[in-house]
Design a protein around this motif. Structure first.
Motif, PDB file in Angstrom:
ATOM      1  N   GLU A  43      22.678  36.952 -25.315  1.00 34.29           N
ATOM      2  CA  GLU A  43      24.082  36.566 -25.139  1.00 34.29           C
ATOM      3  C   GLU A  43      24.210  35.559 -23.998  1.00 34.29           C
ATOM      4  OE1 GLU A  43      27.608  39.535 -25.565  1.00 34.29           O
ATOM      5  OE2 GLU A  43      27.051  39.471 -23.440  1.00 34.29           O
ATOM      6  N   PHE A  44      24.965  34.470 -24.277  1.00 31.98           N
ATOM      7  CA  PHE A  44      25.212  33.437 -23.273  1.00 31.98           C
ATOM      8  C   PHE A  44      26.709  33.298 -23.053  1.00 31.98           C
ATOM      9  CE2 PHE A  44      21.164  32.367 -25.114  1.00 31.98           C
ATOM     10  CZ  PHE A  44      20.416  31.902 -24.046  1.00 31.98           C
ATOM     11  N   ASP A  45      27.130  33.250 -21.783  1.00 35.60           N
ATOM     12  CA  ASP A  45      28.514  32.889 -21.490  1.00 35.60           C
ATOM     13  C   ASP A  45      28.710  31.470 -22.005  1.00 35.60           C
ATOM     14  OD1 ASP A  45      28.819  35.308 -20.216  1.00 35.60           O
ATOM     15  OD2 ASP A  45      28.924  34.473 -18.191  1.00 35.60           O
ATOM     16  N   SER A  46      29.920  31.195 -22.491  1.00 34.36           N
ATOM     17  CA  SER A  46      30.152  29.882 -23.096  1.00 34.36           C
ATOM     18  C   SER A  46      31.643  29.571 -23.149  1.00 34.36           C
ATOM     19  CB  SER A  46      29.561  29.841 -24.514  1.00 34.36           C
ATOM     20  OG  SER A  46      30.079  30.881 -25.314  1.00 34.36           O
ATOM     21  N   ILE A  47      31.931  28.331 -23.477  1.00 37.57           N
ATOM     22  CA  ILE A  47      33.272  27.986 -23.922  1.00 37.57           C
ATOM     23  C   ILE A  47      33.118  27.582 -25.374  1.00 37.57           C
ATOM     24  CG2 ILE A  47      34.282  27.326 -21.699  1.00 37.57           C
ATOM     25  CD1 ILE A  47      33.853  24.396 -22.443  1.00 37.57           C
ATOM     26  N   CYS A  48      34.121  27.894 -26.149  1.00 38.70           N
ATOM     27  CA  CYS A  48      34.067  27.538 -27.560  1.00 38.70           C
ATOM     28  C   CYS A  48      35.353  26.809 -27.924  1.00 38.70           C
ATOM     29  CB  CYS A  48      33.889  28.770 -28.437  1.00 38.70           C
ATOM     30  SG  CYS A  48      33.500  28.350 -30.150  1.00 38.70           S
ATOM     31  N   TYR A  49      35.179  25.728 -28.651  1.00 36.23           N
ATOM     32  CA  TYR A  49      36.300  24.911 -29.098  1.00 36.23           C
ATOM     33  C   TYR A  49      36.441  25.058 -30.603  1.00 36.23           C
ATOM     34  CZ  TYR A  49      38.691  20.739 -30.751  1.00 36.23           C
ATOM     35  OH  TYR A  49      39.537  19.884 -31.385  1.00 36.23           O
ATOM     36  N   LYS A  50      37.660  25.267 -31.036  1.00 32.05           N
ATOM     37  CA  LYS A  50      37.964  25.236 -32.461  1.00 32.05           C
ATOM     38  C   LYS A  50      39.147  24.301 -32.635  1.00 32.05           C
ATOM     39  CE  LYS A  50      39.888  27.511 -36.360  1.00 32.05           C
ATOM     40  NZ  LYS A  50      41.302  27.241 -36.456  1.00 32.05           N
ATOM     41  N   GLY A  51      38.972  23.283 -33.454  1.00 32.64           N
ATOM     42  CA  GLY A  51      40.055  22.338 -33.663  1.00 32.64           C
ATOM     43  C   GLY A  51      39.611  21.128 -34.447  1.00 32.64           C
ATOM     44  N   THR A  52      40.433  20.091 -34.388  1.00 29.71           N
ATOM     45  CA  THR A  52      40.216  18.904 -35.227  1.00 29.71           C
ATOM     46  C   THR A  52      39.812  17.659 -34.438  1.00 29.71           C
ATOM     47  OG1 THR A  52      42.574  18.397 -35.131  1.00 29.71           O
ATOM     48  CG2 THR A  52      41.803  19.722 -37.008  1.00 29.71           C
TER      49      THR A  52
END
Length: 121
Positions: A43-52
């Motif tokens: 498991e890695f800490d992260s930021i995740c982007y969902k979009g266009t």
């Protein structure tokens, strides 16, 4: 989902992301999230982007899911990953330049690190 090759824009901004093609998962609304990304049980800490990708698209674009894993270096193409979304950091927005987007991502990373360090997701 599976990590696929993207346009490598994140890499040029200093934030290489894993572009993820989901299977049939239920996804959160568009935005930037503090997240954990799991690869092979790690498991890695992260930021995740969902979009266009409004900064880089002209008109309505295809939905993208991208995860920037803190402290990860390596090749993920073709690997299966799981993203666990914890807290929304902000909505997606169109930036006037790549430099402005880069500054926003730096702030997103700091905020996500703070969120993920605390016990209050």
């Amino acid at each position: 989902g599976t990590v696929i090759k993207g346009r490598q824009v994140g890499r040029t901004l200093g934030f290489p992301t894993a572009n993820i093609r989901p299977r049939h998962e239920v996804l959160p609304p568009d935005g930037i999230y503090a997240a954990k990304t799991v690869i092979g049980g790690r498991e890695f800490d992260s930021i995740c982007y969902k979009g266009t990708r409004p900064t880089y698209s002209r008109g309505p674009g295809r939905t993208s899911i991208e995860s920037y894993l803190f402290g990860f270096h390596g090749d993920l193409y073709g690997k299966k990953v799981e993203v666990r979304f914890y807290r929304k950091i902000r909505d997606e927005k169109r930036f006037s330049s790549p430099r402005e987007l880069q500054r926003a991502i730096k702030k997103d990373v700091l905020r996500a690190r703070h969120i993920l360090r605390s016990s209050h997701y």
